[in-house]
Write a protein that holds these residues in place. Structure first.
Motif, PDB file in Angstrom:
ATOM      1  N   LEU A   5       0.853  -1.194   0.000  1.00 32.86           N
ATOM      2  CA  LEU A   5       0.000   0.000   0.000  1.00 32.86           C
ATOM      3  C   LEU A   5       0.888   1.243   0.000  1.00 32.86           C
ATOM      4  O   LEU A   5       1.737   1.411   0.885  1.00 32.86           O
ATOM      5  CB  LEU A   5      -0.904  -0.002   1.234  1.00 32.86           C
ATOM      6  N   ILE A   6       0.668   2.134  -0.981  1.00 31.20           N
ATOM      7  CA  ILE A   6       1.384   3.408  -1.078  1.00 31.20           C
ATOM      8  C   ILE A   6       0.448   4.511  -0.600  1.00 31.20           C
ATOM      9  O   ILE A   6      -0.657   4.678  -1.135  1.00 31.20           O
ATOM     10  CB  ILE A   6       1.825   3.704  -2.524  1.00 31.20           C
ATOM     11  N   VAL A   7       0.883   5.261   0.395  1.00 32.72           N
ATOM     12  CA  VAL A   7       0.065   6.360   0.931  1.00 32.72           C
ATOM     13  C   VAL A   7       0.819   7.659   0.700  1.00 32.72           C
ATOM     14  O   VAL A   7       1.838   7.934   1.356  1.00 32.72           O
ATOM     15  CB  VAL A   7      -0.219   6.174   2.434  1.00 32.72           C
ATOM     16  N   ASP A   8       0.330   8.473  -0.254  1.00 28.93           N
ATOM     17  CA  ASP A   8       0.963   9.757  -0.579  1.00 28.93           C
ATOM     18  C   ASP A   8      -0.051  10.618  -1.309  1.00 28.93           C
ATOM     19  O   ASP A   8      -0.844  10.102  -2.105  1.00 28.93           O
ATOM     20  CB  ASP A   8       2.207   9.525  -1.446  1.00 28.93           C
ATOM     21  N   ASP A   9      -0.020  11.929  -1.059  1.00 31.51           N
ATOM     22  CA  ASP A   9      -0.982  12.814  -1.711  1.00 31.51           C
ATOM     23  C   ASP A   9      -0.509  13.274  -3.086  1.00 31.51           C
ATOM     24  O   ASP A   9      -1.233  13.982  -3.786  1.00 31.51           O
ATOM     25  CB  ASP A   9      -1.280  14.028  -0.825  1.00 31.51           C
ATOM     26  N   LEU A  29      -1.579  -1.203  -3.959  1.00 33.43           N
ATOM     27  CA  LEU A  29      -2.766  -0.451  -3.558  1.00 33.43           C
ATOM     28  C   LEU A  29      -2.302   0.975  -3.299  1.00 33.43           C
ATOM     29  O   LEU A  29      -1.146   1.196  -2.917  1.00 33.43           O
ATOM     30  CB  LEU A  29      -3.388  -1.033  -2.286  1.00 33.43           C
ATOM     31  N   THR A  30      -3.168   1.950  -3.482  1.00 34.89           N
ATOM     32  CA  THR A  30      -2.774   3.332  -3.241  1.00 34.89           C
ATOM     33  C   THR A  30      -3.857   4.053  -2.459  1.00 34.89           C
ATOM     34  O   THR A  30      -5.040   3.683  -2.507  1.00 34.89           O
ATOM     35  CB  THR A  30      -2.514   4.101  -4.555  1.00 34.89           C
ATOM     36  N   ALA A  31      -3.421   5.085  -1.716  1.00 33.67           N
ATOM     37  CA  ALA A  31      -4.344   5.939  -0.970  1.00 33.67           C
ATOM     38  C   ALA A  31      -3.732   7.330  -0.897  1.00 33.67           C
ATOM     39  O   ALA A  31      -2.526   7.461  -0.656  1.00 33.67           O
ATOM     40  CB  ALA A  31      -4.598   5.390   0.428  1.00 33.67           C
ATOM     41  N   PRO A  32      -4.551   8.401  -1.086  1.00 33.62           N
ATOM     42  CA  PRO A  32      -4.019   9.769  -1.072  1.00 33.62           C
ATOM     43  C   PRO A  32      -3.888  10.369   0.324  1.00 33.62           C
ATOM     44  O   PRO A  32      -3.333  11.458   0.468  1.00 33.62           O
ATOM     45  CB  PRO A  32      -5.046  10.542  -1.900  1.00 33.62           C
ATOM     46  N   ALA A  36      -7.935   7.773   4.124  1.00 32.81           N
ATOM     47  CA  ALA A  36      -8.314   6.837   3.055  1.00 32.81           C
ATOM     48  C   ALA A  36      -7.577   5.510   3.196  1.00 32.81           C
ATOM     49  O   ALA A  36      -8.071   4.468   2.744  1.00 32.81           O
ATOM     50  CB  ALA A  36      -8.022   7.463   1.690  1.00 32.81           C
ATOM     51  N   ALA A  37      -6.409   5.553   3.822  1.00 37.75           N
ATOM     52  CA  ALA A  37      -5.604   4.333   3.929  1.00 37.75           C
ATOM     53  C   ALA A  37      -6.152   3.362   4.956  1.00 37.75           C
ATOM     54  O   ALA A  37      -6.068   2.137   4.769  1.00 37.75           O
ATOM     55  CB  ALA A  37      -4.159   4.703   4.278  1.00 37.75           C
ATOM     56  N   LEU A  38      -6.703   3.847   6.068  1.00 31.54           N
ATOM     57  CA  LEU A  38      -7.095   2.966   7.174  1.00 31.54           C
ATOM     58  C   LEU A  38      -8.098   1.892   6.754  1.00 31.54           C
ATOM     59  O   LEU A  38      -7.908   0.710   7.078  1.00 31.54           O
ATOM     60  CB  LEU A  38      -7.636   3.799   8.335  1.00 31.54           C
ATOM     61  N   PRO A  39      -9.192   2.243   6.040  1.00 31.17           N
ATOM     62  CA  PRO A  39     -10.111   1.163   5.635  1.00 31.17           C
ATOM     63  C   PRO A  39      -9.484   0.180   4.648  1.00 31.17           C
ATOM     64  O   PRO A  39      -9.812  -1.004   4.648  1.00 31.17           O
ATOM     65  CB  PRO A  39     -11.288   1.917   4.984  1.00 31.17           C
ATOM     66  N   VAL A  40      -8.558   0.652   3.809  1.00 31.26           N
ATOM     67  CA  VAL A  40      -7.862  -0.243   2.878  1.00 31.26           C
ATOM     68  C   VAL A  40      -7.013  -1.245   3.662  1.00 31.26           C
ATOM     69  O   VAL A  40      -6.980  -2.440   3.348  1.00 31.26           O
ATOM     70  CB  VAL A  40      -6.976   0.566   1.910  1.00 31.26           C
ATOM     71  N   ILE A  41      -6.355  -0.757   4.719  1.00 32.22           N
ATOM     72  CA  ILE A  41      -5.523  -1.634   5.543  1.00 32.22           C
ATOM     73  C   ILE A  41      -6.369  -2.712   6.200  1.00 32.22           C
ATOM     74  O   ILE A  41      -5.996  -3.884   6.244  1.00 32.22           O
ATOM     75  CB  ILE A  41      -4.774  -0.809   6.614  1.00 32.22           C
TER      76      ILE A  41
END
Length: 479
Positions: A5-9, A29-32, A36-41
């Motif tokens: 998972l990549i988390v970056d705006d 997987l990506t999240a901005p 947004a990342a927590l539910p993906v995790i």
């Protein structure tokens, strides 16, 4: 396939990462944002998270705090610009796997990702003791029902719940890493970090900084402070593999860590208190290394609080059928084929093999055999090429071991059936008589040549022949 998972705006950075990791064989997987990342995790269960420190709304540190709270064994790599290095260092001290300065070298990042994924697998992958053929083979297992292995299980059970330093000893291929992981997973620190340092794989000039970290300016290229693995694993466990090969200069610092629970970063003067449990492993004879001046005696005693000894496979040969069943079942699942099993002749060959490479050698033999057997039961010729020169040496050692076992059986029977004051002398004479007879046979009755083979003078040989009542018959060979 590992999932990252990549988390970056930064949309462009996420897209670049996505292409890079897909090409490297990872699922992405990506999240901005952190929100947004927590539910993906929670739903997608990634194997690794790479997150920027600066995020809109929830910061990278706040996201990391939430991950640590709910998923303590999920590795996190923090990305940061130079201006936010201190925040990334703080995250690493709190348990993040590592941090990376932007911009970064692609290969360096891929190497770090591989290391982080492996660390996550070590922490999450359970190690069971013994194998139940009816259970799934998707997990790592320490297998054996022999007496030495039963003693090992008991020792793991006693040592694991304590904070005692553990030294795992055994030949290469016996499974020392599995034992170390089992101790960690049954310990009171099982929800804390578990970091592995191979003292051989890391060059000597890098090992010290890898373990203890460094301050900015400590050496050329040290452009910022770096947290070492010991400090990073605070409140957790560090596994020092192949510690018998650790450079002498670093041993003193490990001794200080064990004695005072403190370290100093390279180039720093501040004493940093750390609370880590050390598990070490080696295939070296440390007692010999101490005598030769290659290993510190005081460090040995600090490490050897609890010693776990793994027996070589040749000393627990009764476990070979269990191990073979486990490996064949696991390999069949991995390859998508039916478990072909072993013919009785193949199993007999394995039971009589010396196994210089121990359990690892057995696994490799069976992997090769299952490939070439193509679904039919594995036969003896599938395991070894008897004409191969390297296997001839192995077979020679097998025969020597079999002969040794026969001599032991002969001595045991004599000690049991006819003990007495003259038993030792009688057994010695009987063995000497057999050796001299064999030398005379090999020399075709030539007593001078037989004496030379035995390293005796000719008069000494003749005296012993008379003592044992041995006679020779000249052999005439047709030319």
């Amino acid at each position: 396939m590992d999932r990252i998972l990549i988390v970056d705006d930064d949309d462009q950075l996420r897209q670049s990462f996505d292409r890079l990791l897909l090409d490297a064989g990872y699922e992405t997987l990506t999240a901005p944002s952190g929100e947004a990342a927590l539910p993906v995790i929670n739903t997608a269960r990634p194997d690794l998270i790479i997150a920027d420190v600066r995020l809109p709304g929830m910061s990278g540190l706040e996201l990391f705090s939430q991950i640590r709270k709910h998923h303590p064994k999920l590795p996190v790599i923090i990305m940061t610009a130079f201006g936010t290095t201190n925040s990334a260092i703080e995250a690493t001290k709190l348990g993040a796997y590592d941090y990376v300065l932007k911009p970064f070298e692609i290969q360096d990042m891929l190497d770090l990702i591989g290391q982080a994924l492996e660390a996550g697998r070590f922490m999450r992958s359970k190690v069971r003791l013994d194998h139940d053929p009816g259970r799934s083979t998707g997990e790592d297992v320490i297998i054996g029902r022999s007496k030495p292995m039963q003693e090992l299980y008991k020792a793991i059970g006693r040592a694991a719940p304590t904070d005692a330093t553990v030294l795992v000893r055994g030949e290469s291929g016996t499974g020392k890493e599995l034992v170390a992981r089992a101790v960690y997973q049954h310990s009171l620190r099982a929800e804390r970090p578990f970091l592995v340092i191979n003292c051989v794989a890391i060059p000597e000039n890098l090992l010290e900084s890898e373990l203890f970290g460094y301050e900015k300016g400590a050496f050329t290229g040290a452009v910022s402070r770096r947290i070492g693995k010991i400090e990073q694993a605070n409140n957790g466990t560090v596994f020092l593999d192949e510690i018998g090969d650790m450079p002498h200069s670093i041993q003193a610092k490990i001794l200080r860590l064990l004695q005072e629970k403190s370290i100093e970063r390279l180039g720093g003067r501040a004493t940093i208190q750390v609370d880590v449990r050390i598990i070490a492993a080696t295939n070296r004879n440390l007692e010999t290394a101490i005598v030769e001046g290659r290993f510190r005696e005081d460090l040995f005693y600090r490490l050897n609080v609890v010693a776990l000894k793994l027996p070589p496979l040749r000393e627990r040969i009764e476990d070979v059928p269990l191990l073979a069943d486990y490996f064949l079942s696991r390999l069949a699942v991995e390859m998508g084929v039916r478990n072909p099993g072993l013919t009785p002749e193949a199993m007999d060959l394995l039971r009589n093999h010396y196994f210089p490479g121990n359990v690892r050698e057995l696994a490799n033999l069976l992997e090769k055999a299952i490939i070439f057997a193509r679904g039919r039961p594995i036969e003896a010729q599938d395991l070894f090429d008897r004409s191969d020169r390297s296997n001839r040496e192995i077979n020679r050692r097998v025969e020597a071991k079999e002969m040794e076992n026969l001599v032991r059986l002969w001595a045991r029977q004599a000690l049991t059936e006819k003990p007495g004051e003259d038993l030792f002398n009688n057994l010695t004479d009987e063995l000497c008589s057999l050796i001299i007879s064999e030398a005379l046979t090999l020399s075709d009755g030539n007593r001078t040549q037989a004496a030379k083979m035995l390293g005796l003078s000719r008069p000494t040989l003749l005296a012993k022949m008379e003592k044992f009542g041995l006679k020779t018959v000249a052999v005439v060979r047709k030319g």
